[in-house]
Design a protein around this motif. Structure first.
Motif, PDB file in Angstrom:
ATOM      1  N   PHE A 213      -0.825 -29.485 -13.295  1.00 21.50           N
ATOM      2  CA  PHE A 213      -0.795 -28.673 -12.067  1.00 21.50           C
ATOM      3  C   PHE A 213      -0.021 -29.394 -10.965  1.00 21.50           C
ATOM      4  O   PHE A 213       0.727 -28.775 -10.213  1.00 21.50           O
ATOM      5  CB  PHE A 213      -2.217 -28.353 -11.606  1.00 21.50           C
ATOM      6  CG  PHE A 213      -2.260 -27.550 -10.341  1.00 21.50           C
ATOM      7  CD1 PHE A 213      -1.821 -26.233 -10.310  1.00 21.50           C
ATOM      8  CD2 PHE A 213      -2.727 -28.116  -9.158  1.00 21.50           C
ATOM      9  CE1 PHE A 213      -1.836 -25.495  -9.144  1.00 21.50           C
ATOM     10  CE2 PHE A 213      -2.749 -27.388  -7.987  1.00 21.50           C
ATOM     11  CZ  PHE A 213      -2.306 -26.066  -7.972  1.00 21.50           C
TER      12      PHE A 213
ATOM     13  N   ALA B 175       2.645 -27.442  -8.784  1.00 27.77           N
ATOM     14  CA  ALA B 175       2.043 -26.949  -7.536  1.00 27.77           C
ATOM     15  C   ALA B 175       3.090 -26.749  -6.445  1.00 27.77           C
ATOM     16  O   ALA B 175       2.969 -25.820  -5.628  1.00 27.77           O
ATOM     17  CB  ALA B 175       0.956 -27.919  -7.064  1.00 27.77           C
TER      18      ALA B 175
ATOM     19  N   LYS C 181       1.087 -20.046  -3.081  1.00 27.78           N
ATOM     20  CA  LYS C 181      -0.343 -19.684  -3.013  1.00 27.78           C
ATOM     21  C   LYS C 181      -0.561 -18.174  -2.946  1.00 27.78           C
ATOM     22  O   LYS C 181      -1.576 -17.664  -3.389  1.00 27.78           O
ATOM     23  CB  LYS C 181      -0.994 -20.334  -1.785  1.00 27.78           C
ATOM     24  CG  LYS C 181      -1.139 -21.839  -1.899  1.00 27.78           C
ATOM     25  CD  LYS C 181      -2.515 -22.218  -2.360  1.00 27.78           C
ATOM     26  CE  LYS C 181      -2.569 -23.614  -2.879  1.00 27.78           C
ATOM     27  NZ  LYS C 181      -3.335 -24.607  -2.391  1.00 27.78           N
TER      28      LYS C 181
ATOM     29  N   LEU D 129      -7.575 -22.495 -10.940  1.00 20.47           N
ATOM     30  CA  LEU D 129      -6.571 -22.046  -9.959  1.00 20.47           C
ATOM     31  C   LEU D 129      -7.256 -21.529  -8.686  1.00 20.47           C
ATOM     32  O   LEU D 129      -6.794 -21.775  -7.573  1.00 20.47           O
ATOM     33  CB  LEU D 129      -5.691 -20.953 -10.574  1.00 20.47           C
ATOM     34  CG  LEU D 129      -4.668 -21.452 -11.603  1.00 20.47           C
ATOM     35  CD1 LEU D 129      -4.110 -20.289 -12.414  1.00 20.47           C
ATOM     36  CD2 LEU D 129      -3.530 -22.208 -10.912  1.00 20.47           C
TER      37      LEU D 129
ATOM     38  N   TYR E 287      -5.743 -20.528  -5.101  1.00 19.41           N
ATOM     39  CA  TYR E 287      -4.993 -19.320  -5.484  1.00 19.41           C
ATOM     40  C   TYR E 287      -5.972 -18.156  -5.559  1.00 19.41           C
ATOM     41  O   TYR E 287      -6.880 -18.151  -6.392  1.00 19.41           O
ATOM     42  CB  TYR E 287      -4.278 -19.538  -6.822  1.00 19.41           C
ATOM     43  CG  TYR E 287      -3.144 -20.521  -6.696  1.00 19.41           C
ATOM     44  CD1 TYR E 287      -1.855 -20.087  -6.428  1.00 19.41           C
ATOM     45  CD2 TYR E 287      -3.380 -21.887  -6.803  1.00 19.41           C
ATOM     46  CE1 TYR E 287      -0.821 -21.004  -6.272  1.00 19.41           C
ATOM     47  CE2 TYR E 287      -2.360 -22.798  -6.654  1.00 19.41           C
ATOM     48  CZ  TYR E 287      -1.081 -22.352  -6.384  1.00 19.41           C
ATOM     49  OH  TYR E 287      -0.060 -23.247  -6.221  1.00 19.41           O
TER      50      TYR E 287
ATOM     51  N   VAL F 264      -5.504 -14.172  -8.716  1.00 17.87           N
ATOM     52  CA  VAL F 264      -5.384 -14.544 -10.134  1.00 17.87           C
ATOM     53  C   VAL F 264      -6.025 -13.439 -10.979  1.00 17.87           C
ATOM     54  O   VAL F 264      -7.168 -13.041 -10.733  1.00 17.87           O
ATOM     55  CB  VAL F 264      -6.101 -15.880 -10.427  1.00 17.87           C
ATOM     56  CG1 VAL F 264      -5.913 -16.279 -11.895  1.00 17.87           C
ATOM     57  CG2 VAL F 264      -5.583 -16.979  -9.517  1.00 17.87           C
TER      58      VAL F 264
END
Lengths: 154, 168
Positions: free
Chosen positions: A96, A100, A105, A128, A133, A136
Motif C-alpha cells: 500500500f 498510496a 482518496k 482500505l 478510503y 470502496v
C-alpha cells in the motif's frame, strides 16, 4: 453405555437445543441486528459494499473506478480484470505504501479476489477503509465470474 | 431398601472398578477442563451474537450451506454455543451440554478440513472479526476442542453419578 444414560443424554441434548433455539429466535425478533430468517439474505443485506457482476461491468466500462485485485501476485499474473492493479490483502502494509501516493482518496475502488468463497476482497476493503478510503465496493463473485463471462481481461 | 443395598445397586449398575474410582477422583481437573471448553465457546458465541450479519458473511464464504439456510444458521448456532457453555459451567445437563459442544467442535473441524481440501482462503469465523483464516492452526484448535469435549463427555458418562456413591 446403559440405556438410561443414553436416554438422559438424548433428552438433555434435545432440551438444550430446543430451549436455546427458542431463545435465539426470540432475541432475533427484538434485536436491531436481527436477521430475516425465512429467506436468503440479499447481496446488499450481506454487505452494503457488495456489487453484482453486472454492476461491476458497468463501472468498468464507465472507467471512473479503480480496480484492485486482492489475490497473491502469482494468481494476478495468471489473469486479471483489464486495468486492475494488484494489492494483495496479505501484503497490504508494504504494497500500500508504494501505491498510496497515486491512489486518490476520493476515488471509487472496486476490489475483488477469486470468487464468493474468498474473503481476501473483504479484508482488503476493510484495510482500505481504515486507511481513509470511503468509496470502496466489493465485486463479490470475483475473477472466476468475470472470466466465465468473457469480459475484458489481461 | 437400606442405604448399603442402595449403594451396592448403584455401584453394580455403573460397574465401577477401583480404577474407575481413581479416574473419577479427578473432578477438579474435569471442572478446569470444562471451564476452558466453555470459556472458548462462550467467547466465540458471544462475538457472533453481537454481529450476526458478520457471521452470516462468514458462513456464505464457505459456500457449503444453501443460501436460504444461512440466516437461520447465523442466528441459532451462536446461541447453541452460549447455552451449552453456560450449562457446562453451571453443572446442569452436563451430558447434553458436552454433547453439543463436542458435536459443534467436530462439525467445525470437518468444515475446516473440507475448506482446506477445496483450496479456499476463508476466514474461519470462529471468533467473529478476530478470526484467523482456515488453516493448520484453526484445524488444530478444533481438533483439540473435539478431544477435550469427548474426554469430558466420557468422564461425565462414567463418573457423573458416582459422586453419589461413597467408596467403601
Amino acid at each position: 453405555m446403559k440405556p438410561g444414560v443414553i436416554k438422559s443424554l438424548v433428552a438433555q441434548t434435545a432440551g438444550l437445543l430446543a430451549a436455546s433455539t427458542a431463545l435465539a429466535l426470540a432475541v432475533n425478533v427484538f434485536s436491531p441486528a436481527g436477521l430475516a430468517v425465512t429467506r436468503a439474505l440479499t447481496l446488499h443485506e450481506l454487505d452494503a459494499r457488495y456489487v453484482t457482476a453486472e454492476e461491476t461491468k458497468a463501472r468498468h466500462e464507465a472507467g471512473q473506478s479503480l480496480f484492485l485485485d486482492a489475490r497473491r501476485p502469482e494468481l494476478f499474473a495468471r489473469g486479471h480484470i483489464a486495468g486492475a492493479q494488484n494489492l494483495p490483502a496479505d501484503e497490504f502494509g508494504e504494497r500500500f505504501t508504494a501505491i498510496a501516493g497515486w491512489l486518490p482518496k476520493e476515488a471509487e475502488l472496486v476490489v475483488y479476489c477469486d470468487s464468493k468463497s474468498c474473503s481476501l476482497s473483504r479484508q482488503l476493503a476493510d484495510k482500505l477503509a481504515e486507511a481513509g478510503y470511503e468509496r470502496v465496493v466489493i465485486f463479490r463473485d470475483g475473477w472466476v465470474a468475470w472470466k466465465e463471462r468473457g469480459w475484458a481481461a489481461e | 431398601m437400606s442405604t448399603a443395598t442402595k449403594r451396592f445397586n448403584l455401584q453394580d449398575e455403573m460397574a465401577i472398578s477401583p480404577l474407575s474410582r481413581d479416574y473419577c477422583a479427578y473432578s477438579w481437573l474435569n471442572l478446569l477442563d470444562r471451564l476452558v471448553l466453555a470459556a472458548v465457546f462462550m467467547f466465540a458465541g458471544g462475538l457472533k451474537i453481537r454481529d450476526p450479519i458478520d457471521f452470516a458473511r462468514n458462513i456464505t464464504d464457505y459456500d457449503l450451506a444453501p443460501e436460504a439456510l444461512v440466516p437461520i444458521i447465523a442466528v441459532l448456532l451462536p446461541w447453541w454455543e452460549v447455552a451449552a457453555s453456560a450449562l457446562a459451567v453451571a453443572g446442569r445437563w452436563k451430558m447434553g451440554a458436552l454433547t453439543v459442544l463436542t458435536g459443534l467442535s467436530a462439525g467445525f473441524f470437518v468444515l475446516g478440513a473440507i475448506t482446506l481440501a477445496r483450496g479456499l482462503s476463508v476466514e474461519c469465523g470462529c471468533f467473529g472479526s478476530m478470526s484467523e483464516r482456515v488453516g493448520p492452526v484453526s484445524l488444530s484448535v478444533e481438533a483439540a476442542l473435539v478431544v477435550l469435549g469427548a474426554l469430558l463427555l466420557r468422564w461425565e458418562i462414567r463418573c457423573g453419578r458416582t459422586r453419589e456413591v461413597k467408596p467403601r
